[in-house]
Design a protein around this motif. Structure first.
Motif, short mmCIF file in Angstrom:
data_model
loop_
_atom_site.label_atom_id
_atom_site.label_comp_id
_atom_site.label_asym_id
_atom_site.label_seq_id
_atom_site.Cartn_x
_atom_site.Cartn_y
_atom_site.Cartn_z
N ALA A 23 9.20 60.89 132.64
CA ALA A 23 9.61 61.12 131.62
C ALA A 23 10.64 60.88 130.70
O ALA A 23 10.63 60.78 129.25
CB ALA A 23 9.05 63.12 131.62
N ALA A 24 11.84 60.46 131.38
CA ALA A 24 13.10 59.98 130.56
C ALA A 24 12.39 58.43 130.41
O ALA A 24 13.17 58.57 129.42
CB ALA A 24 14.38 60.63 131.84
N GLY A 25 12.93 58.20 131.91
CA GLY A 25 12.45 56.99 131.11
C GLY A 25 11.85 56.41 129.69
O GLY A 25 11.53 55.03 129.70
N LEU A 26 10.11 56.77 130.35
CA LEU A 26 9.64 56.53 129.53
C LEU A 26 9.46 56.57 128.15
O LEU A 26 9.44 56.28 127.21
CB LEU A 26 7.90 56.90 129.99
N ALA A 27 10.20 58.02 127.33
CA ALA A 27 10.68 58.67 126.75
C ALA A 27 11.59 57.40 126.36
O ALA A 27 11.29 57.14 124.93
CB ALA A 27 11.07 59.96 126.45
N TRP A 282 23.60 53.66 131.52
CA TRP A 282 22.99 54.93 131.33
C TRP A 282 22.49 55.76 132.26
O TRP A 282 21.63 54.66 133.13
CB TRP A 282 22.57 54.67 129.65
N VAL A 283 21.91 57.06 132.04
CA VAL A 283 21.10 57.71 133.16
C VAL A 283 21.02 58.56 132.19
O VAL A 283 21.24 59.31 131.52
CB VAL A 283 22.31 57.85 134.30
N ALA A 284 19.39 58.39 132.87
CA ALA A 284 19.44 60.70 131.79
C ALA A 284 18.06 60.58 132.68
O ALA A 284 17.69 60.01 133.58
CB ALA A 284 17.87 59.97 130.50
N GLY A 285 17.72 61.87 132.78
CA GLY A 285 16.91 62.88 133.39
C GLY A 285 17.68 63.52 134.62
O GLY A 285 19.06 63.50 134.77
N VAL A 294 10.88 68.88 132.33
CA VAL A 294 10.37 67.94 132.48
C VAL A 294 10.19 67.44 130.23
O VAL A 294 10.72 66.49 130.57
CB VAL A 294 8.91 67.65 132.73
N ILE A 295 10.10 68.48 130.09
CA ILE A 295 10.77 68.60 128.06
C ILE A 295 11.98 67.71 128.19
O ILE A 295 12.09 66.98 127.01
CB ILE A 295 9.95 69.55 127.31
N GLY A 296 13.14 68.36 129.28
CA GLY A 296 14.71 68.31 128.68
C GLY A 296 14.40 66.70 129.01
O GLY A 296 15.48 65.89 128.77
N ALA A 297 13.75 66.65 130.15
CA ALA A 297 14.40 65.08 130.86
C ALA A 297 13.91 64.06 130.06
O ALA A 297 14.38 62.90 129.56
CB ALA A 297 13.70 64.96 131.99
N ALA A 298 13.09 64.11 129.01
CA ALA A 298 12.45 63.00 127.83
C ALA A 298 13.58 63.65 126.45
O ALA A 298 13.37 62.69 126.98
CB ALA A 298 10.70 64.27 127.60
N ALA A 299 13.72 64.61 126.38
CA ALA A 299 14.85 64.18 125.40
C ALA A 299 15.92 64.24 126.21
O ALA A 299 16.44 63.20 124.87
CB ALA A 299 14.50 65.90 125.15
N ALA A 300 16.38 63.40 126.94
CA ALA A 300 17.40 63.13 126.92
C ALA A 300 17.08 61.58 127.10
O ALA A 300 18.07 60.55 127.36
CB ALA A 300 17.91 63.22 128.95
#
Length: 330
Positions: A23-27, A282-285, A294-300
């Protein structure tokens, strides 16, 4: 698709390389592709939530199977001109012009001006026979992710740390049939026992030796002496270990993350946008925040994508100014 510019950029395969297709990478990739950046996602295809039947607390996508959510995300990224490649990134390093070189497991080498790592984490499970086989179905980790699905059912909480009492009290919100298996957790104090008793939470001494299942579903936790205590689900606090080995070559090491004064796992430190101590990375998720849903990872991912684009805008502007000055002085 990218905007054309009247100046030379460093020659890279892509402006941004995203390692991790969750989710993070795709967002992040969708955000960057919508900003008309050249972006490639390298996806190992091993999502953490693959065993789960659905993604929860994701507004407007409640209960969506994880694979379906990711497929929709990949389609969106491609729809905006982003690219996705199956593979595992094994190493990352700098290029001579300040960009990044990433090697994949098949030997392919990719380059990019900026790097975003969204490789998630690995749940380190207690070594109890039968537990791993039920992980993500009847062995659960998060009440906000799975509590509704086991509401009013018999839920056991496997104690592995001083947070066990807190876990049991939390799960009590979804069902009044909670049993705390002390297992390897420290003995609760008198006040903790009082709190548990007041909420009707049973406490069972001794270590759980195996989980009992019938037709693939949990039926009981077994203790020494073959004593079995029935339960429909078992809540387990795993150790949350960041999948960060690809960053080793860039000098980014994972640090311990604590909750309630106890170490619960590791993460790559970063600022609120996901920027690390290494410029351009950068890093995310979950690799940055192990407790993110999951929704927070997407937002990140969206935040990181926007920050990376802003950083590239600054670089583009700097080169444009330098080119204009050179032209004016010619």
């Amino acid at each position: 698709m990218t905007n054309s510019h009247p100046y030379d950029r460093p020659a890279h395969d892509h402006e941004v390389l995203v390692i991790g297709g969750g989710a993070a990478g795709l967002a992040a990739a969708a955000t960057l592709a919508r900003a008309r950046r050249s972006v490639l996602v390298v996806d190992a295809g091993r999502p953490r939530n693959a065993p789960a039947s659905g993604v929860h607390t994701y507004l407007a996508r409640e209960g969506t199977p994880p694979a379906e959510l990711l497929a929709a995300g990949r389609a969106e990224v491609r729809g905006y001109g982003g690219d996705i490649r199956q593979g595992t990134a094994t190493a990352a390093g700098r290029t001579g012009d300040g960009g990044f070189r990433v090697t994949l497991d098949d030997g392919t080498v990719l380059t990019a001006a900026r790097l975003l790592v969204t490789t998630g984490l690995t749940d380190e499970l207690p070594a109890i026979p039968g537990l791993a086989e039920l992980w993500g179905r009847d062995v659960l980790h998060c009440p906000y992710c799975h509590g509704w699905e086991v509401r009013d059912r018999a839920v056991g909480v496997l104690g592995t740390s001083a947070l066990a009492v807190h876990q049991a009290l939390l799960w009590r919100q979804w069902t009044d049939r909670v049993t705390l298996f002390l297992h390897t957790a420290p003995e609760p104090g008198d006040e903790a026992y009082e709190r548990l008793a007041a909420r009707g939470i049973a406490v069972v001494d001794g270590e759980v030796t195996r989980l009992v299942a019938e037709n693939g579903r949990l039926t009981a936790a077994e203790l020494a002496g073959s004593r079995q205590v029935g339960c429909d689900a078992l809540a387990v606090a795993t150790r949350l270990t960041a999948n960060s080995a690809v960053l080793d070559g860039l000098g980014l090491a994972a640090e311990e993350m604590q909750m309630g004064g106890l170490a619960i796992g590791t993460r790559i430190p970063a600022d609120p946008t996901g920027a690390t101590a290494v410029p351009g990375v950068w890093v995310a998720g979950n690799v940055a925040n192990p407790v993110e849903q999951v929704i927070g990872a997407a937002a990140a991912g969206v935040r990181a994508g926007a920050a990376i684009n802003a950083d590239l805008v600054e670089a583009d502007t700097r080169r444009a100014v330098e080119a204009a000055r050179a032209a004016a002085g010619a």
